[in-house]
Design a protein around this motif. Sequence first.
Motif, PDB file in Angstrom:
ATOM      1  N   PRO A 275       0.822  -1.331   0.013  1.00  0.00           N
ATOM      2  CA  PRO A 275      -0.207  -0.122  -0.068  1.00  0.00           C
ATOM      3  C   PRO A 275       0.803   1.148  -0.048  1.00  0.00           C
ATOM      4  CG  PRO A 275      -0.812  -1.706   1.610  1.00  0.00           C
ATOM      5  CD  PRO A 275       0.517  -2.092   1.132  1.00  0.00           C
ATOM      6  N   GLN A 276       0.472   2.443  -0.729  1.00  0.00           N
ATOM      7  CA  GLN A 276       1.417   3.354  -0.889  1.00  0.00           C
ATOM      8  C   GLN A 276       0.384   4.460  -1.694  1.00  0.00           C
ATOM      9  OE1 GLN A 276       4.263   2.815  -4.383  1.00  0.00           O
ATOM     10  NE2 GLN A 276       3.458   0.617  -3.901  1.00  0.00           N
ATOM     11  N   VAL A 277       1.100   5.784  -1.450  1.00  0.00           N
ATOM     12  CA  VAL A 277       0.457   6.815  -2.069  1.00  0.00           C
ATOM     13  C   VAL A 277       1.338   7.246  -3.153  1.00  0.00           C
ATOM     14  CG1 VAL A 277      -0.593   9.253  -1.631  1.00  0.00           C
ATOM     15  CG2 VAL A 277      -0.883   7.627   0.234  1.00  0.00           C
ATOM     16  N   ASN A 278       0.921   7.474  -4.337  1.00  0.00           N
ATOM     17  CA  ASN A 278       1.862   7.597  -5.374  1.00  0.00           C
ATOM     18  C   ASN A 278       1.405   9.034  -6.123  1.00  0.00           C
ATOM     19  OD1 ASN A 278       0.719   4.727  -5.708  1.00  0.00           O
ATOM     20  ND2 ASN A 278       2.970   4.798  -5.846  1.00  0.00           N
ATOM     21  N   ARG A 279       2.605   9.859  -6.314  1.00  0.00           N
ATOM     22  CA  ARG A 279       2.444  11.262  -7.052  1.00  0.00           C
ATOM     23  C   ARG A 279       3.528  11.366  -8.011  1.00  0.00           C
ATOM     24  NH1 ARG A 279       1.509  12.202  -1.448  1.00  0.00           N
ATOM     25  NH2 ARG A 279      -0.286  13.014  -1.181  1.00  0.00           N
ATOM     26  N   PRO A 280       3.472  12.114  -9.134  1.00  0.00           N
ATOM     27  CA  PRO A 280       4.478  12.184  -9.843  1.00  0.00           C
ATOM     28  C   PRO A 280       5.977  12.341  -9.582  1.00  0.00           C
ATOM     29  CG  PRO A 280       2.651  13.467 -10.581  1.00  0.00           C
ATOM     30  CD  PRO A 280       2.666  13.101  -9.273  1.00  0.00           C
ATOM     31  N   ASN A 281       6.114  13.025  -8.293  1.00  0.00           N
ATOM     32  CA  ASN A 281       7.575  13.326  -7.854  1.00  0.00           C
ATOM     33  C   ASN A 281       7.615  12.715  -6.317  1.00  0.00           C
ATOM     34  OD1 ASN A 281       5.862  15.091  -6.474  1.00  0.00           O
ATOM     35  ND2 ASN A 281       6.917  16.995  -7.012  1.00  0.00           N
ATOM     36  N   LYS A 282       6.695  12.003  -5.888  1.00  0.00           N
ATOM     37  CA  LYS A 282       6.870  11.578  -4.489  1.00  0.00           C
ATOM     38  C   LYS A 282       5.981  10.199  -4.334  1.00  0.00           C
ATOM     39  CE  LYS A 282       5.729  13.094   0.131  1.00  0.00           C
ATOM     40  NZ  LYS A 282       5.336  14.116   0.926  1.00  0.00           N
ATOM     41  N   VAL A 283       6.756   9.451  -3.664  1.00  0.00           N
ATOM     42  CA  VAL A 283       5.916   8.140  -3.027  1.00  0.00           C
ATOM     43  C   VAL A 283       5.813   8.093  -1.615  1.00  0.00           C
ATOM     44  CG1 VAL A 283       5.710   5.668  -3.413  1.00  0.00           C
ATOM     45  CG2 VAL A 283       6.503   6.914  -5.074  1.00  0.00           C
ATOM     46  N   GLU A 284       4.707   7.737  -0.948  1.00  0.00           N
ATOM     47  CA  GLU A 284       4.723   7.741   0.629  1.00  0.00           C
ATOM     48  C   GLU A 284       4.376   6.007   0.603  1.00  0.00           C
ATOM     49  OE1 GLU A 284       1.986   9.320   4.530  1.00  0.00           O
ATOM     50  OE2 GLU A 284       1.886  10.297   2.196  1.00  0.00           O
ATOM     51  N   LEU A 285       4.837   5.337   1.453  1.00  0.00           N
ATOM     52  CA  LEU A 285       4.720   4.227   1.831  1.00  0.00           C
ATOM     53  C   LEU A 285       3.618   4.094   2.936  1.00  0.00           C
ATOM     54  CD1 LEU A 285       7.766   1.653   1.513  1.00  0.00           C
ATOM     55  CD2 LEU A 285       5.653   1.622   0.115  1.00  0.00           C
ATOM     56  N   LEU A 286       2.632   3.279   3.128  1.00  0.00           N
ATOM     57  CA  LEU A 286       1.657   3.141   4.075  1.00  0.00           C
ATOM     58  C   LEU A 286       1.915   1.936   4.915  1.00  0.00           C
ATOM     59  CD1 LEU A 286      -1.634   4.517   2.162  1.00  0.00           C
ATOM     60  CD2 LEU A 286       0.016   5.822   3.452  1.00  0.00           C
ATOM     61  N   ASP A 287       1.230   1.721   6.104  1.00  0.00           N
ATOM     62  CA  ASP A 287       1.417   0.532   6.753  1.00  0.00           C
ATOM     63  C   ASP A 287       0.821  -0.737   5.980  1.00  0.00           C
ATOM     64  OD1 ASP A 287       2.841   1.580   8.861  1.00  0.00           O
ATOM     65  OD2 ASP A 287       1.002   2.404   9.940  1.00  0.00           O
ATOM     66  N   ASP A 288       1.319  -1.892   6.015  1.00  0.00           N
ATOM     67  CA  ASP A 288       0.758  -2.917   5.268  1.00  0.00           C
ATOM     68  C   ASP A 288       0.479  -3.968   6.152  1.00  0.00           C
ATOM     69  OD1 ASP A 288       0.371  -4.910   3.604  1.00  0.00           O
ATOM     70  OD2 ASP A 288       2.146  -5.286   2.652  1.00  0.00           O
ATOM     71  N   PRO A 289      -0.918  -4.103   6.401  1.00  0.00           N
ATOM     72  CA  PRO A 289      -1.261  -5.045   7.379  1.00  0.00           C
ATOM     73  C   PRO A 289      -1.022  -6.505   6.675  1.00  0.00           C
ATOM     74  CG  PRO A 289      -3.104  -4.355   6.112  1.00  0.00           C
ATOM     75  CD  PRO A 289      -2.166  -3.111   5.628  1.00  0.00           C
ATOM     76  N   LEU A 290      -0.734  -6.860   5.725  1.00  0.00           N
ATOM     77  CA  LEU A 290      -0.472  -7.910   5.065  1.00  0.00           C
ATOM     78  C   LEU A 290       0.876  -8.401   5.063  1.00  0.00           C
ATOM     79  CD1 LEU A 290      -3.013  -8.281   2.211  1.00  0.00           C
ATOM     80  CD2 LEU A 290      -3.278  -9.265   4.336  1.00  0.00           C
ATOM     81  N   GLU A 291       1.968  -7.581   5.689  1.00  0.00           N
ATOM     82  CA  GLU A 291       3.416  -7.806   5.458  1.00  0.00           C
ATOM     83  C   GLU A 291       3.643  -9.113   6.022  1.00  0.00           C
ATOM     84  OE1 GLU A 291       7.403  -5.629   6.654  1.00  0.00           O
ATOM     85  OE2 GLU A 291       5.580  -4.930   7.831  1.00  0.00           O
ATOM     86  N   GLU A 292       3.182  -9.596   7.215  1.00  0.00           N
ATOM     87  CA  GLU A 292       3.729 -10.910   7.422  1.00  0.00           C
ATOM     88  C   GLU A 292       3.232 -11.867   6.784  1.00  0.00           C
ATOM     89  OE1 GLU A 292       3.118 -11.303  11.899  1.00  0.00           O
ATOM     90  OE2 GLU A 292       4.328  -9.513  12.308  1.00  0.00           O
ATOM     91  N   SER A 293       2.016 -11.631   6.288  1.00  0.00           N
ATOM     92  CA  SER A 293       1.436 -12.934   5.596  1.00  0.00           C
ATOM     93  C   SER A 293       2.039 -13.063   4.288  1.00  0.00           C
ATOM     94  CB  SER A 293      -0.066 -12.484   5.264  1.00  0.00           C
ATOM     95  OG  SER A 293      -0.749 -12.476   6.501  1.00  0.00           O
ATOM     96  N   VAL A 294       2.517 -11.889   3.649  1.00  0.00           N
ATOM     97  CA  VAL A 294       3.368 -12.156   2.486  1.00  0.00           C
ATOM     98  C   VAL A 294       4.467 -12.819   2.547  1.00  0.00           C
ATOM     99  CG1 VAL A 294       3.974 -10.830   0.655  1.00  0.00           C
ATOM    100  CG2 VAL A 294       2.014 -10.065   1.377  1.00  0.00           C
ATOM    101  N   ASN A 295       5.170 -12.380   3.660  1.00  0.00           N
ATOM    102  CA  ASN A 295       6.568 -12.943   3.915  1.00  0.00           C
ATOM    103  C   ASN A 295       6.280 -14.531   4.150  1.00  0.00           C
ATOM    104  OD1 ASN A 295       8.056 -10.685   3.458  1.00  0.00           O
ATOM    105  ND2 ASN A 295       7.946 -10.189   5.743  1.00  0.00           N
ATOM    106  N   ARG A 296       5.409 -15.017   4.910  1.00  0.00           N
ATOM    107  CA  ARG A 296       5.167 -16.372   5.097  1.00  0.00           C
ATOM    108  C   ARG A 296       4.709 -17.104   3.466  1.00  0.00           C
ATOM    109  NH1 ARG A 296       2.330 -14.540   9.717  1.00  0.00           N
ATOM    110  NH2 ARG A 296       0.202 -14.706   8.561  1.00  0.00           N
TER     111      ARG A 296
END
Length: 614
Positions: A275-296
């Motif tokens: 999850p992230q907020v995307n702009r032409p000159n900037k990206v902001e990463l958001l907290d990912d509730p699935l992070e541990e699930s994706v790694n598993r």
Amino acid sequence: IVRVQCPDAGTKRIETKGNESIAEFLNKIQKTFELGDIGWNVYKTREKKEVIKTSRSRTLDAYKIKHGDMLFLFSQPTHISGQASIGVDMDTLSSSPFPSGTVQEDEVDLLLYKEDGRIPRQKDEQLCHHGPSGKCLHCVPLEPYDEKYLATCDPPIKYLSFHSYLRKLTSGVDKGKFANLENLTCKIKEGCKGHLPWPAGICTKCQPNAVTLNRQRYRHVDYIMFENPSICDQFLNYWRSTGNQRIGLMYGRYEPHKDIPLGIRAVVTAIYEPPQVNRPNKVELLDDPLEESVNRFAARLGLVPVGWIFTDLVADDLTKGTVKNFRGNVDSHFLSAEECIMAAQFQNKHQNPCKYSTEGFFGSKFVTVIVTGDQTGQIHFEGYQVSNVCMSLVRDNCLIPTKDAPELGYIKESTNEQYVPDVFYKDKDEYGNEVTQLARPLPVEYLLVDMGAAFPVEPQFTFKVTDKPFPKENRSATGEMQDFNALIHYMEQFPLSRFFEAMTEFHLLLYLSTTDMLPLKERIVTLLEAIKTGDENLAHDFKKTEEWATVEEMMAAHGVQSPGLTRQGSYVGPGASPLPPIGSASGAMWICAHCTFHNRLENQSCEMCNLPRH
């Protein structure tokens, strides 16, 4: 502070006083190294001379042990009292007072430890005057850290591989018994009782040392290889369709890299987009509730997170398909300070296990890839890591970016809340003299290690590439949604005989493994094992499970031709009652207004979202 060095556990620091008895000092060593009551001795020299014998009357001053001295700890064979020269069986007593195998290193490291690593050379007909089986100075194999050889390679190898660096450390007479990799710390040591805590007081015991930056001469990863161009092409489609920049996490594996002595390369098999907020000159990463699930999920496929990738692209000429070049020239930068800090945060999160470090880890294999324009206006991939020192500066919150110069970082100044050691770097002045500069500001090039990033000549495919791939996660801005309808449209393109191929899709498998809408979270392990091992029979065993039968019934209710379904839409798997053909009197449907799912007429609530019929 007295340093105590051991062949198996490295160097540790013991806090003591000059008037402390030898017995109390040896008790501290015993607790610090977790030793038994017998089987070890401490010496003043590495040659095991001047053993320090336990005594409650003699002090450290009597042995002339001063602040900063180095002592040497060795294990000794133990003899049973009352029997002459009878030793305890060393198979039952460890020859080392330290536990072995406590650090679980990566598989690629274990493979490289077994490699000879030396660089073979052919017999020189002019200089070699020996037989075909002999060796001389002119044809003997070179060590993997031979700088002259690395400089003559085409292209020259600028950095030692990490295992070449380890071989260099362990190449002396002691064979690396005293090799110890220490992680830099920039924080005040806690527990100093001789004064008030900072900012009221500080001393040489608890004060971190000043840091002088040198360019790192080795790198933990030597090359980044994407299995095939479609991996990056699908990732770049987001920028092509929106003009906004994008960040992805690269999953794959580490393996030996034969082009560099004892080298390691990161092989990228898929890119996950958090999850992230995307702009032409900037990206902001958001907290990912699935992070541990994706790694598993990735671990079950035999994959690990190997790095992160982000775009820095601005279209130049749309008719030619060129992009602007912002990096890599004399007037620009390779990596901004803000990007270095973020790379260091990722590397601190994914540390490299190493048995030569007393802390059990040293550096990181996590890499950074930038997608940007080169000097010809073409899309170009650049690979980097930040140095271990940069990781420590960021971990201890000492490095911050500057406001107006992206190529410069800044070392914070000490405050009442935080003590920051002085950081210096060496540069040349206008007369060519080497001078030491305070790192306020700091050119980030001192913190960077670069590496190649490209594609193989023959593409590889851990996951299949289709004309209509399954939608990527977190792409609602482009209209791509991972839902049941997307699953239906994806499965429509595969006939009955291509179930295994249909399932060999990273983003589809991730959706099936993490969604709560389908009853597959428990059974999906079988399918993931089949994809990992390439076992098509095991995949068909999963296809016959009750959970997948439920999914096929749901798709059959929509009249979808998919693997495991007949063209009329009736399920033919075991243990399931056939569904009536779509359009028959008994197969009448009602559509849920919430999720647009087609439900049977007798259902009073939606099978998909469980909401009441409306």
